[in-house]
Design an enzyme around this catalytic site. Structure first.
Site, short mmCIF file in Angstrom:
data_model
loop_
_atom_site.label_atom_id
_atom_site.label_comp_id
_atom_site.label_asym_id
_atom_site.label_seq_id
_atom_site.Cartn_x
_atom_site.Cartn_y
_atom_site.Cartn_z
N SER A 106 0.85 -1.19 0.00
CA SER A 106 0.00 0.00 0.00
C SER A 106 0.89 1.25 0.00
O SER A 106 1.70 1.42 -0.91
CB SER A 106 -0.96 -0.04 1.19
OG SER A 106 -2.02 0.86 1.03
N HIS A 109 -7.59 -5.59 -1.11
CA HIS A 109 -6.45 -4.89 -0.53
C HIS A 109 -5.94 -5.57 0.74
O HIS A 109 -4.79 -5.36 1.14
CB HIS A 109 -6.86 -3.44 -0.23
CG HIS A 109 -5.70 -2.51 -0.03
ND1 HIS A 109 -4.79 -2.23 -1.03
CD2 HIS A 109 -5.30 -1.78 1.05
CE1 HIS A 109 -3.90 -1.36 -0.59
NE2 HIS A 109 -4.17 -1.09 0.68
#
Length: 663
Positions: free
Chosen positions: A523, A637
């Site tokens: 990320s 994610h």
């Protein structure tokens, strides 16, 4: 005596389990909790257990190939409700503690979440996603190929979510179900999302949260409301000036505590505070305005999925204070916030408290705790005697055969002379006089925190013979609001320097081979990995997970892109695209010569896979250093923390293999 223990492996992830969501019974003699692990088919199972504090026995209340969660005691302690997917979608179930039969209470079309008992034990409030025109009694949706729409009309900006998928026609509503009759009363409606808080002690009001602004796509304020359960006019508690959550009534029903922050230019990089509303007077006060500590657990690990139910502010019996979890300097503990704004640390230490339940009568609590060598266990704390007792050892048998590396805390000087906290994991089997390669790990967020919690990936790299370095550069929680906001508008600036100073610091040690360095992150950590290899060739290899390489395209494809970019990069594509491009690692591809492994989930809506595609295609087209691209179908994610178990293990194996090949 010969040490027969081995280093941890990627496949050991299949055997690691952890407890969560402890809930004490009303009489304080028992606790229920959830234990999550993977079965022999490498699928997740979550089961509810009962722990007797009187005879220290542990009994499984649920079993089977299901995900059971959110156990909650009825007010008289005779019953439990919980959420389970045992009938397909996550629905509300009911269990008499003295019996073994379960009873399904809801049949919502899209499942339900967050149950809260009414004070009289007759009803349970919950939240559920509903499409326009759907009801909570029509049964679950069957998502067959024939039912898939041929077209989708999108008429709002927040139409997808990395957590919930496509929500273009759904909104989260709050309802109440009578546990005897099964009748459901829907309390909210409309194109707004609502969340359950708590019941007033008299059972007449339900405190909820919602963004009911004119334009929720642009206005991000979340307010506290009191909704009359029997119908009538709502009471708005907050003034649409911030984001507030988890409202809890005091025992006398005269006050309401909640957690949140005033909205300014920082939606993410703002410390969460404790607020109290005096309901009769109509006043709202921030109790912790002068306490520069983040309320909540900001610690990142990789064996527990994020988003554990936060107990919020738990009132004392006398109504003069609240117990909360807060995070500072790599640790999260339990604090007592008094009505005068003073704060007392109740449970501290170098560890990660990620959940707790409090017994007002006995002045004791049960908490879920992780530390650097323990994925998670339950502990009982008697606050009267200040004694602590471990209740579980869920990974004891597994870890008897594994040798782990104990982190060493470091503090070093970062950019502008700032003090930065970090940790070093030496290789398993470390021997003085030998030199070892080192891997710099960078956390995501960026507003989160590495700390005193278990990290399987770090232990795996240490078992492979690497020194692992992980730090909290500016932007991290745990060091005050100025620190957490310091990276905004400066991605790749002083935050990058903080990380490079960490590398300089560890390279002074004679056991670190500074010619054999690797870097990895996910990320924001993936963004920073991309940025770092665009600055030069200091690292022999890099692994970038679910990363960002182009802020201009990120703006329009991420589920949070258009407002995240405004805060974090402080730019947008139509007013100052130059700044967005300046902070984009894709701009630096001509400088990238470090062998790079790119890994990304195909259903990542937070950092969509087009970011990985751009980086990969550009590097390959330019004929740069070795680059490999691994795609994970169906993964979002959170794949490395709560995704498909086999994909998680594959990701770890790819990481190790890449570093072993190039470092």
């Amino acid at each position: 005596m010969t040490d027969t223990k081995r280093g941890i492996t990627a496949e050991d992830l299949y055997q690691i389990c952890y407890p969560s969501e402890p809930q004490l019974s009303p009489d304080g003699t028992k606790a229920v909790f959830v234990e999550t692990k993977m079965d022999e088919l490498r699928q997740y199972q979550s089961h509810i257990y009962l722990y007797s504090l009187e005879d220290n026995s542990k009994t499984a209340l649920t079993s089977g190939p299901f995900r059971d969660s959110f156990p909650r005691w009825s007010p008289d302690g005779s019953k439990l409700c919980f959420v389970s997917n045992r009938s397909g979608k996550a629905q509300l179930w009911h269990l008499d503690v003295n019996e073994t039969e379960f009873k399904q209470i809801t049949n919502g079309p899209n499942g339900i979440s967050s149950p809260v008992w009414s004070p009289d034990g007759r009803s349970i409030a919950f939240a559920a996603f509903l499409r326009t025109g759907q009801t909570l009694t029509e049964g679950t949706e069957e998502l067959t190929e024939e039912a898939t729409p041929k077209s989708i009309t999108v008429d709002k900006m927040k139409y997808k979510s990395d957590d919930s998928g496509f929500v273009y026609e759904k909104n989260k509503q709050v309802a109440v179900v009578n546990i005897e009759t099964g009748s459901v009363t829907q309390l909210t409606e409309g194109t707004y999302d609502h969340a359950v808080g708590s019941w007033s002690p008299d059972g007449k009001w339900l405190a909820i949260t919602a963004n009911r602004s004119v334009n929720p796509d642009i206005q991000h304020e979340i307010d506290i409301y009191l909704v009359p359960v029997e119908g009538g006019e709502w009471k708005k508690i907050t003034n649409s000036d911030g984001t507030y959550a988890m409202p809890t009534f005091s025992k006398d029903g005269k006050k309401l505590a909640f957690i949140g922050s005033v909205a300014d230019q920082h939606l993410y990089a703002t410390m969460k505070k404790i607020w109290v509303a005096e309901l009769d007077a109509g006043t709202v006060q921030c109790l912790t305005a002068d306490w520069d500590v983040h309320v909540g657990d900001a610690t990142i690990g990789d064996v527990r999925s994020p988003g554990h139910p936060n107990p919020g502010a738990v009132w004392t019996t006398d109504g003069q204070g609240m117990y909360v979890i807060a995070s500072e300097k790599g640790s999260s503990g339990i604090y007592l916030v008094h009505l005068d704004g003073s704060v007392t640390k109740v449970v501290g230490g170098e560890r990660n408290v990620y959940g707790f339940t409090f017994d007002n009568e006995k002045n004791s609590l049960v908490m879920a705790v992780s530390d650097s060598l323990t994925p998670g266990d339950l502990f009982h704390v008697d606050l009267n005697t200040e004694t602590e007792k471990r209740l579980t050892d869920v990974n004891g048998e597994l870890f008897q055969e594994i040798r782990l590396s104990t982190p060493e805390e470091i503090w070093y000087e970062g950019a502008e002379g700032w003090n930065i906290q970090g940790w070093i994991l030496k290789p398993v089997g470390f021997q003085e006089g030998n030199t070892y390669p080192a891997i710099l790990q960078i956390h995501g967020g960026p507003h989160s925190m590495y700390g005193h919690t278990f990290f399987h990936e770090f232990q795996l790299l240490a078992a492979q013979g690497y020194v692992v370095v992980y730090t909290n550069p500016r932007g991290s929680y745990g060091y005050g609001e100025r620190f957490v906001q310091a990276c905004c508008g400066d991605y790749g600036g002083n935050d990058y320097k903080d990380l490079m100073h960490a590398v300089d610091y560890v390279c002074q040690f004679d056991y670190v081979d500074e010619t054999r360095l690797g870097v990895a992150g996910g990320s924001y950590g993936g963004f920073m990995t991309n940025w770092i290899i665009g600055q030069g060739n200091r690292f022999k290899a890099a692994v970038t997970d679910r990363s960002i390489c182009n802020w201009i395209s990120f703006y329009g494809v991420s589920d949070i892109g258009y407002y995240f970019s405004a805060e974090e990069i402080q730019a947008n594509p139509f007013e100052n695209p130059e700044k967005m491009w300046h902070h984009s690692p894709l701009r630096l591809v001509a400088n990238m010569e470090t062998p790079l492994l790119i890994m990304h989930g195909e259903r990542d809506y937070r950092c969509p896979i087009e970011q990985a595609e751009q980086l990969y295609m550009t590097l390959r087209h330019r004929g740069k250093a070795p680059v490999s691209f691994i795609r994970f179908p169906g993964a979002n994610h959170e794949m490395s923390r709560s995704g498909d178990p086999e994909q998680r293990v594959l990701r770890l194996q790819y990481t190790v293999d890449w570093f072993n090949q190039y470092v």
